[in-house]
Design an enzyme around this catalytic site. Sequence first.
Site, PDB file in Angstrom:
ATOM      1  N   GLN A 127       0.810  -1.221   0.000  1.00 39.46           N
ATOM      2  CA  GLN A 127       0.000   0.000   0.000  1.00 39.46           C
ATOM      3  C   GLN A 127       0.846   1.276   0.000  1.00 39.46           C
ATOM      4  O   GLN A 127       1.831   1.375   0.728  1.00 39.46           O
ATOM      5  CB  GLN A 127      -0.884   0.027   1.247  1.00 39.46           C
ATOM      6  CG  GLN A 127      -1.731   1.282   1.341  1.00 39.46           C
ATOM      7  CD  GLN A 127      -2.797   1.178   2.420  1.00 39.46           C
ATOM      8  OE1 GLN A 127      -2.521   1.455   3.584  1.00 39.46           O
ATOM      9  NE2 GLN A 127      -3.988   0.763   2.048  1.00 39.46           N
ATOM     10  N   ARG A 170      -5.762  -2.363   2.287  1.00 36.29           N
ATOM     11  CA  ARG A 170      -6.391  -2.243   3.601  1.00 36.29           C
ATOM     12  C   ARG A 170      -6.975  -0.851   3.766  1.00 36.29           C
ATOM     13  O   ARG A 170      -6.414   0.128   3.270  1.00 36.29           O
ATOM     14  CB  ARG A 170      -5.376  -2.536   4.695  1.00 36.29           C
ATOM     15  CG  ARG A 170      -4.823  -1.291   5.280  1.00 36.29           C
ATOM     16  CD  ARG A 170      -4.247  -1.426   6.638  1.00 36.29           C
ATOM     17  NE  ARG A 170      -3.156  -0.477   6.751  1.00 36.29           N
ATOM     18  CZ  ARG A 170      -3.270   0.700   7.342  1.00 36.29           C
ATOM     19  NH1 ARG A 170      -4.412   1.097   7.850  1.00 36.29           N
ATOM     20  NH2 ARG A 170      -2.226   1.500   7.415  1.00 36.29           N
TER      21      ARG A 170
HETATM   22  C1  LIG Z   1       3.343   6.645  10.333  1.00 38.13           C
HETATM   23  C2  LIG Z   1       2.286   5.582  10.416  1.00 38.13           C
HETATM   24  C3  LIG Z   1       0.998   5.914  10.805  1.00 38.13           C
HETATM   25  C4  LIG Z   1       0.011   4.937  10.866  1.00 38.13           C
HETATM   26  N1  LIG Z   1      -1.252   5.298  11.235  1.00 38.13           N
HETATM   27  C5  LIG Z   1      -2.219   4.349  11.304  1.00 38.13           C
HETATM   28  C6  LIG Z   1      -3.534   4.679  11.713  1.00 38.13           C
HETATM   29  O1  LIG Z   1      -3.845   5.818  12.052  1.00 38.13           O
HETATM   30  N2  LIG Z   1      -4.457   3.697  11.732  1.00 38.13           N
HETATM   31  C7  LIG Z   1      -4.170   2.413  11.380  1.00 38.13           C
HETATM   32  O2  LIG Z   1      -5.043   1.568  11.406  1.00 38.13           O
HETATM   33  N3  LIG Z   1      -2.907   2.067  11.029  1.00 38.13           N
HETATM   34  C8  LIG Z   1      -1.942   2.999  10.988  1.00 38.13           C
HETATM   35  N4  LIG Z   1      -0.667   2.638  10.614  1.00 38.13           N
HETATM   36  C9  LIG Z   1      -0.344   1.214  10.464  1.00 38.13           C
HETATM   37  C10 LIG Z   1      -0.183   0.592  11.846  1.00 38.13           C
HETATM   38  O3  LIG Z   1       0.324   1.536  12.737  1.00 38.13           O
HETATM   39  C11 LIG Z   1       0.745  -0.610  11.821  1.00 38.13           C
HETATM   40  O4  LIG Z   1       0.345  -1.507  10.814  1.00 38.13           O
HETATM   41  C12 LIG Z   1       0.731  -1.357  13.154  1.00 38.13           C
HETATM   42  O5  LIG Z   1       0.937  -0.461  14.221  1.00 38.13           O
HETATM   43  C13 LIG Z   1       1.759  -2.460  13.172  1.00 38.13           C
HETATM   44  O6  LIG Z   1       1.827  -2.997  14.452  1.00 38.13           O
HETATM   45  P1  LIG Z   1       2.657  -4.311  14.721  1.00 38.13           P
HETATM   46  O7  LIG Z   1       2.525  -4.616  16.176  1.00 38.13           O
HETATM   47  O8  LIG Z   1       2.253  -5.353  13.748  1.00 38.13           O
HETATM   48  O9  LIG Z   1       4.166  -3.910  14.367  1.00 38.13           O
HETATM   49  P2  LIG Z   1       5.129  -2.756  14.924  1.00 38.13           P
HETATM   50  O10 LIG Z   1       4.437  -1.774  15.761  1.00 38.13           O
HETATM   51  O11 LIG Z   1       5.880  -2.263  13.757  1.00 38.13           O
HETATM   52  O12 LIG Z   1       6.097  -3.560  15.876  1.00 38.13           O
HETATM   53  C14 LIG Z   1       7.056  -4.470  15.382  1.00 38.13           C
HETATM   54  C15 LIG Z   1       7.909  -4.954  16.535  1.00 38.13           C
HETATM   55  O13 LIG Z   1       8.737  -6.007  16.091  1.00 38.13           O
HETATM   56  C16 LIG Z   1      10.062  -5.832  16.589  1.00 38.13           C
HETATM   57  N5  LIG Z   1      10.943  -6.563  15.661  1.00 38.13           N
HETATM   58  C17 LIG Z   1      11.013  -6.477  14.308  1.00 38.13           C
HETATM   59  N6  LIG Z   1      11.888  -7.370  13.816  1.00 38.13           N
HETATM   60  C18 LIG Z   1      12.383  -8.041  14.884  1.00 38.13           C
HETATM   61  C19 LIG Z   1      13.321  -9.087  15.044  1.00 38.13           C
HETATM   62  N7  LIG Z   1      13.913  -9.679  13.998  1.00 38.13           N
HETATM   63  N8  LIG Z   1      13.620  -9.515  16.297  1.00 38.13           N
HETATM   64  C20 LIG Z   1      13.025  -8.967  17.376  1.00 38.13           C
HETATM   65  N9  LIG Z   1      12.103  -7.979  17.284  1.00 38.13           N
HETATM   66  C21 LIG Z   1      11.796  -7.540  16.059  1.00 38.13           C
HETATM   67  C22 LIG Z   1      10.234  -4.330  16.643  1.00 38.13           C
HETATM   68  O14 LIG Z   1      11.249  -3.978  17.546  1.00 38.13           O
HETATM   69  C23 LIG Z   1       8.841  -3.907  17.134  1.00 38.13           C
HETATM   70  O15 LIG Z   1       8.775  -3.999  18.534  1.00 38.13           O
HETATM   71  C24 LIG Z   1       0.331   3.600  10.545  1.00 38.13           C
HETATM   72  C25 LIG Z   1       1.627   3.260  10.179  1.00 38.13           C
HETATM   73  C26 LIG Z   1       2.586   4.247  10.076  1.00 38.13           C
HETATM   74  C27 LIG Z   1       3.958   3.856   9.605  1.00 38.13           C
END
Ligand SMILES: Cc1cc2nc3c(=O)[nH]c(=O)nc-3n(C[C@H](O)[C@H](O)[C@H](O)COP(=O)(O)OP(=O)(O)OC[C@H]3O[C@@H](n4cnc5c(N)ncnc54)[C@H](O)[C@@H]3O)c2cc1C
Length: 612
Positions: free
Chosen positions: A255, A405
């Site tokens: 996306q 999405r």
């Molecule tokens: C700027 C921005 C704004 C957004 N705003 C919105 C919004 O308003 N509404 C919405 O629905 N979505 C939004 N999104 C999308 C949404 O925020 C994300 O898809 C979501 O927060 C992802 O959460 P997650 O827990 O999957 O991953 P993340 O929050 O990215 O966490 C990943 C974790 O994995 C850890 N990690 C990665 N690789 C490894 C490894 N090899 N070993 C150990 N640890 C590792 C990292 O340290 C981190 O703790 C936004 C995204 C961005 C970039």
Amino acid sequence: MQTFYTDLLCIGGGLAGERVAVEAAQAGFDCIILSLVPPRRSHSCAAQGGMQAALGNCAMGEGDNPDIHFEDTVKGSDWGCDQEVARLFADTAPIVMRELAFWGVPWNRVVPGPATYFKGGQKFEVYEKEEKAGLITARAFGGTAKWRTCYTSDGTGHCVLYTLDSKVLELGVKIHDRVEALSLIHDGENCFGVVARSLRTGELLVYFAKAVLIATGGYGRLYKHTTNAVINQGTGLILALDTGIVPLGNMEAVQFHPTGIVPTDILVTEGCRGDGGTLLDKNGYRFMPDYEPEKAELASRDVVSRRMTEHMRKGFGVKSPYGEHLWLDIRHLGEKHITTKLREVYDICQNFLGINPVHELIPVRPTQHYSMGGVRTNKDGAAYGLKGLFAAGEAACWDLHGFNRLGGNSLAETVVAGRIVGAKIVEFLKGYEVDIKTQYATAEVKKQEERINELKSKQGRENVYQLRNEMQEIMMEKVGIFRNEKDLQEAVNRLQELLDRSKNLGLVSDGIGANPELAEALRLPGMIKVALCIAYGALQRKESRGAHYREDYPYRNDKEWLNRTLAYWEEGADLPTLKYEPASKVFYLPPGDRGYGEGKVIPKDDNTEEKE
Ligand SMILES: Cc1cc2nc3c(=O)[nH]c(=O)nc-3n(C[C@H](O)[C@H](O)[C@H](O)COP(=O)(O)OP(=O)(O)OC[C@H]3O[C@@H](n4cnc5c(N)ncnc54)[C@H](O)[C@@H]3O)c2cc1C
């Protein structure tokens, strides 16, 4: 070597990882979270706009319910999602929003009385009802029939992540931060844990677990221009790919967000347009209603990003030293609205652009933003291929989003899937005894040691950062918003060359511990493989669906492509092996027209007619 034992190992301390950990810890299971950074610095923290749940509390959301949320989600996905998952998600989201409120998330609430809103540039005077006073309110986001994006000003991710992080600490979950998971320990049938590396000391660590969760977020940093944090490199997907038996789903579905600011690519939320912001061209002309008369700036993101690019290609972009862009105009929302409900946007504009959005236009262009693809799981969050391996959040292909999405559905996915998958992991863990075969850990540690020693001893010619930059440029130029056979084939060829060159890396620094160059060198070949899964998947998918737009195949082809790509990486291969499965087992909402966008469809049951 330090070795840890736990019931559940969550790789990732973002919203998905933490919400799953809460579920397991509440059921009394021991849980460790690994994270590259302290969990509160995960990318989830950067999410601004909000998360969708059909609460129907505010005047503009009246009459909303999970059925409408489900329909919006399926249409948004261009019928590429798993409809059972979308149903489960829409039904559970309202419960999860209230649960988060109970844990302390300070949602914006309904204030009774007359209210003025903007929608599609138009002003609406409504009355917020007395009986709804104090209930969780919502704002508009793209591709939705009702206002249902719950928010805390424009710091939603920040508030929810801090709340959940406090919750995991309260429940005694152990956090091992600045630790990177490098590979899974498995015997081809069961997953036993991971081999990880401390980013502080360089030491290898072994984690044995009955259940392992991949919740490592998106891979935006495979692209040159992205809204994603620097840690979003798709390393969790490499773990799955390297097994050879756990597939990634729909990797070609990438996306782009319409409003990354120029030149830094920092996001300004869709909430800007949801709250009434408009897009203008170099002449100050509002062009979106010409392309999308009904939804205008609030068509789904894939559509708006394409229309913006199309408009710039026609010569209406604003020239700048950093490339062409368009304008986002939120001036008419007024100072009070901007400095309260969009205060992060206000700060970003002041700090990174030196402009005041109350009086000035914001330079924006479409920027890589979100990964619909990821580790393929079933609806319980269990990864295909290995027992004991699960995935959730952006790293997973659960698959709620299909080929596009909706804004607000991802943050919601992290906590909704977190709750659902967490509960399934608890069921899995109850009474489960795994026979941990330590010889597989020994072999995996040896493999990683050899990789590190080889990198340190061999003085290859290739510079890790240069290869990474080349990969990012290829992805941006050839595997972007508009795609075609020639560019995609070129991308695949050049990425294959890069993969080959990455076998010959030479490091400039020889530190063992906090050595970012070594860490990057360990990731790079895997990142290129993930990039190849995207490019090769896009080359093979000869249709346009959601965010995957092929100029040479502009129709959505339900007859041949109503399916999901599964990408495997066999040992020694230089390309992924692709397989396909049906997009959904059930079609509660039969494939049809989205009601916005190009609307070109080759229907599933009729190959004679092409609808436009
Ligand atoms: C700027 C921005 C704004 C957004 N705003 C919105 C919004 O308003 N509404 C919405 O629905 N979505 C939004 N999104 C999308 C949404 O925020 C994300 O898809 C979501 O927060 C992802 O959460 P997650 O827990 O999957 O991953 P993340 O929050 O990215 O966490 C990943 C974790 O994995 C850890 N990690 C990665 N690789 C490894 C490894 N090899 N070993 C150990 N640890 C590792 C990292 O340290 C981190 O703790 C936004 C995204 C961005 C970039």
